[in-house]
Design a protein around this motif. Structure first.
Motif, PDB file in Angstrom:
ATOM      1  N   ILE A  33       0.822  -1.209   0.000  1.00  0.00           N
ATOM      2  CA  ILE A  33       0.000   0.000   0.000  1.00  0.00           C
ATOM      3  C   ILE A  33       0.859   1.263   0.000  1.00  0.00           C
ATOM      4  O   ILE A  33       0.459   2.288   0.545  1.00  0.00           O
ATOM      5  N   SER A  34       2.046   1.190  -0.624  1.00  0.00           N
ATOM      6  CA  SER A  34       2.839   2.413  -0.798  1.00  0.00           C
ATOM      7  C   SER A  34       2.038   3.388  -1.643  1.00  0.00           C
ATOM      8  O   SER A  34       1.163   2.986  -2.419  1.00  0.00           O
ATOM      9  N   VAL A  35       2.356   4.649  -1.510  1.00  0.00           N
ATOM     10  CA  VAL A  35       1.682   5.680  -2.296  1.00  0.00           C
ATOM     11  C   VAL A  35       1.805   5.365  -3.793  1.00  0.00           C
ATOM     12  O   VAL A  35       2.787   4.753  -4.230  1.00  0.00           O
ATOM     13  N   GLU A  57       6.521  12.909   7.912  1.00  0.00           N
ATOM     14  CA  GLU A  57       5.657  11.899   7.314  1.00  0.00           C
ATOM     15  C   GLU A  57       5.000  11.108   8.436  1.00  0.00           C
ATOM     16  O   GLU A  57       5.674  10.691   9.373  1.00  0.00           O
ATOM     17  N   ALA A  60       5.199   5.285   7.651  1.00  0.00           N
ATOM     18  CA  ALA A  60       6.394   5.081   6.807  1.00  0.00           C
ATOM     19  C   ALA A  60       6.298   3.841   5.929  1.00  0.00           C
ATOM     20  O   ALA A  60       6.861   3.826   4.836  1.00  0.00           O
ATOM     21  N   LEU A  61       5.648   2.777   6.416  1.00  0.00           N
ATOM     22  CA  LEU A  61       5.639   1.460   5.760  1.00  0.00           C
ATOM     23  C   LEU A  61       7.070   1.061   5.373  1.00  0.00           C
ATOM     24  O   LEU A  61       7.915   0.922   6.242  1.00  0.00           O
ATOM     25  N   SER A  65       7.305   6.375   0.107  1.00  0.00           N
ATOM     26  CA  SER A  65       7.008   7.817   0.086  1.00  0.00           C
ATOM     27  C   SER A  65       8.140   8.592   0.748  1.00  0.00           C
ATOM     28  O   SER A  65       8.398   9.739   0.370  1.00  0.00           O
ATOM     29  N   LYS A  85       4.913   0.407  13.626  1.00  0.00           N
ATOM     30  CA  LYS A  85       5.479  -0.943  13.721  1.00  0.00           C
ATOM     31  C   LYS A  85       6.995  -0.922  13.575  1.00  0.00           C
ATOM     32  O   LYS A  85       7.519  -0.486  12.546  1.00  0.00           O
ATOM     33  N   TYR A  88       8.437  -2.377  10.327  1.00  0.00           N
ATOM     34  CA  TYR A  88       8.248  -1.518   9.158  1.00  0.00           C
ATOM     35  C   TYR A  88       9.242  -0.351   9.195  1.00  0.00           C
ATOM     36  O   TYR A  88       9.855  -0.005   8.185  1.00  0.00           O
ATOM     37  N   GLY A 110       6.488   4.251  17.037  1.00  0.00           N
ATOM     38  CA  GLY A 110       5.454   4.356  18.065  1.00  0.00           C
ATOM     39  C   GLY A 110       4.169   4.893  17.479  1.00  0.00           C
ATOM     40  O   GLY A 110       4.093   5.171  16.276  1.00  0.00           O
ATOM     41  N   ASN A 111       3.165   5.025  18.340  1.00  0.00           N
ATOM     42  CA  ASN A 111       1.900   5.587  17.931  1.00  0.00           C
ATOM     43  C   ASN A 111       2.111   7.063  17.544  1.00  0.00           C
ATOM     44  O   ASN A 111       2.653   7.837  18.339  1.00  0.00           O
ATOM     45  N   ALA A 112       1.689   7.440  16.345  1.00  0.00           N
ATOM     46  CA  ALA A 112       1.970   8.791  15.847  1.00  0.00           C
ATOM     47  C   ALA A 112       1.454   9.871  16.794  1.00  0.00           C
ATOM     48  O   ALA A 112       2.096  10.919  16.945  1.00  0.00           O
ATOM     49  N   PHE A 130       3.282  14.806   5.125  1.00  0.00           N
ATOM     50  CA  PHE A 130       2.575  13.776   4.358  1.00  0.00           C
ATOM     51  C   PHE A 130       1.844  12.876   5.347  1.00  0.00           C
ATOM     52  O   PHE A 130       2.466  12.172   6.138  1.00  0.00           O
ATOM     53  N   ASP A 132      -0.410   9.701   6.020  1.00  0.00           N
ATOM     54  CA  ASP A 132      -0.701   8.449   5.309  1.00  0.00           C
ATOM     55  C   ASP A 132      -0.769   7.276   6.277  1.00  0.00           C
ATOM     56  O   ASP A 132      -0.448   6.157   5.913  1.00  0.00           O
ATOM     57  N   ASP A 134      -3.123   5.654   9.945  1.00  0.00           N
ATOM     58  CA  ASP A 134      -4.486   5.200  10.267  1.00  0.00           C
ATOM     59  C   ASP A 134      -5.526   6.273   9.938  1.00  0.00           C
ATOM     60  O   ASP A 134      -5.446   7.400  10.401  1.00  0.00           O
ATOM     61  N   TYR A 141      -4.624  14.296  12.801  1.00  0.00           N
ATOM     62  CA  TYR A 141      -3.312  14.533  12.178  1.00  0.00           C
ATOM     63  C   TYR A 141      -3.284  15.868  11.445  1.00  0.00           C
ATOM     64  O   TYR A 141      -2.256  16.553  11.418  1.00  0.00           O
TER      65      TYR A 141
HETATM   66  N1  SAH Z   1       3.546   6.367   3.409  1.00  0.00           N
HETATM   67  C1  SAH Z   1       3.875   4.980   3.055  1.00  0.00           C
HETATM   68  C2  SAH Z   1       2.682   4.070   3.214  1.00  0.00           C
HETATM   69  C3  SAH Z   1       2.085   4.105   4.602  1.00  0.00           C
HETATM   70  S1  SAH Z   1       0.913   2.787   4.868  1.00  0.00           S
HETATM   71  C4  SAH Z   1       4.341   4.974   1.611  1.00  0.00           C
HETATM   72  O1  SAH Z   1       3.610   5.501   0.778  1.00  0.00           O
HETATM   73  O2  SAH Z   1       5.412   4.451   1.321  1.00  0.00           O
HETATM   74  C5  SAH Z   1       0.354   3.232   6.458  1.00  0.00           C
HETATM   75  C6  SAH Z   1       1.394   3.081   7.564  1.00  0.00           C
HETATM   76  O3  SAH Z   1       0.900   3.727   8.728  1.00  0.00           O
HETATM   77  C7  SAH Z   1       1.676   1.618   7.950  1.00  0.00           C
HETATM   78  O4  SAH Z   1       3.046   1.385   7.892  1.00  0.00           O
HETATM   79  C8  SAH Z   1       1.173   1.536   9.383  1.00  0.00           C
HETATM   80  O5  SAH Z   1       1.920   0.654  10.202  1.00  0.00           O
HETATM   81  C9  SAH Z   1       1.309   2.962   9.862  1.00  0.00           C
HETATM   82  N2  SAH Z   1       0.431   3.311  10.980  1.00  0.00           N
HETATM   83  C10 SAH Z   1      -0.837   2.891  11.196  1.00  0.00           C
HETATM   84  N3  SAH Z   1      -1.320   3.407  12.333  1.00  0.00           N
HETATM   85  C11 SAH Z   1      -0.331   4.175  12.850  1.00  0.00           C
HETATM   86  C12 SAH Z   1      -0.214   4.971  14.030  1.00  0.00           C
HETATM   87  N4  SAH Z   1      -1.207   5.082  14.904  1.00  0.00           N
HETATM   88  N5  SAH Z   1       0.951   5.618  14.241  1.00  0.00           N
HETATM   89  C13 SAH Z   1       1.975   5.528  13.353  1.00  0.00           C
HETATM   90  N6  SAH Z   1       1.918   4.790  12.233  1.00  0.00           N
HETATM   91  C14 SAH Z   1       0.784   4.120  11.980  1.00  0.00           C
END
Ligand code: SAH
Ligand code: DHB
Ligand code: MG
Length: 209
Positions: A33-35, A57, A60-61, A65, A85, A88, A110-112, A130, A132, A134, A141
């Motif tokens: 699910i990258s951008v 950002e 990060a996945l 991005s 995660k 990731y 950690g949790n954003a 950016f 991207d 939850d 955000y």
């Molecule tokens: N921006 C990336 C894709 C991100 S996918 C790209 O385009 O390359 C969404 C990401 O958000 C996943 O890696 C997921 O683990 C993370 N995520 C989900 N909930 C989160 C939270 N509460 N805090 C931080 N990251 C979170």
């Protein structure tokens, strides 16, 4: 992809760096699910055109991005990337390092919501965002981005259409409702100049006045 999306995509040469990142995500069985590549290019373009020096950002996945953003940064610029995660974040860090951006990237695991609070407490400011992660937390955000923004900062956010769920009145789950609220704010918040791109899964753009 729609026919126009396929057509424009076909014009661009292969990007080996980004293809390697997608492969690394596939190999590990992580969500693919990258951008979208077209929006990744737009992130690079916008970061470069605005002379971004401190990008943030959220999500990060595997660093796809992140590499797009880092490519657009001004000399000496940095990318701060928030990822829930650890595994990731580790892959994103490795992929950004392989792309030559090791010294430009700060990965915060950690949790954003917690990371954002800490960034604010530390007095940090950013000129490019950016969003991207939850989807239920997109309105929160957006508020964080505005709080951490230098004047003139640009905000981009992925997946504003939620694969069509945003437009489907039968869908009323928390992520969908949050995204509708987020999309309205991009359109109506007086602190922003907002715009919506409807291609792919939707991308929101805004500038903080
Ligand atoms: N921006 C990336 C894709 C991100 S996918 C790209 O385009 O390359 C969404 C990401 O958000 C996943 O890696 C997921 O683990 C993370 N995520 C989900 N909930 C989160 C939270 N509460 N805090 C931080 N990251 C979170
Ligand atoms: C999906 C796509 C994304 O770009 C994202 O950030 C989260 C989920 C998806 O298609 O499910
Ligand atoms: Mg996304």
């Amino acid at each position: 992809m729609t026919e126009p999306e396929v057509y424009f995509e076909s014009l661009f040469p292969e990007d080996r760096e980004l293809a390697r990142i997608e492969e690394s995500i596939r190999e590990r069985g992580m969500p693919e699910i990258s951008v979208e590549p077209a929006y990744g290019r737009l992130l690079t373009l916008l970061a470069a055109a605005t002379g971004a020096k401190a990008a943030l950002e959220i999500g990060a996945l595997g660093g796809y991005s992140g590499v797009c953003l880092a490519r657009g940064l001004r000399a000496g610029g940095t990318l701060t990337s928030l990822e829930l995660k650890p595994e990731y974040a580790e892959l994103a860090r490795a992929n950004l390092a392989a792309a030559g951006f090791a010294d430009k990237v700060e990965m915060i695991v950690g949790n954003a919501a917690d990371s954002l609070e800490k960034l604010e407490a530390d007095g940090r400011k950013f000129d490019f965002f950016f969003i991207d992660a939850d989807k239920e937390n997109y309105p929160a955000y957006l508020e964080w981005a505005i709080r951490l923004a230098e004047p003139g900062a640009v905000i981009a956010a992925d997946n504003t259409l939620l694969r069509g769920r945003t437009l489907n009145p039968d869908k009323q789950g928390p992520a969908v409702r949050a995204m509708r609220e987020f999309n309205r704010r991009i359109a109506q918040d007086e602190r922003l100049i907002g715009a919506h791109l409807p291609a792919f899964d939707g991308l929101a753009l805004a500038m903080v006045k």
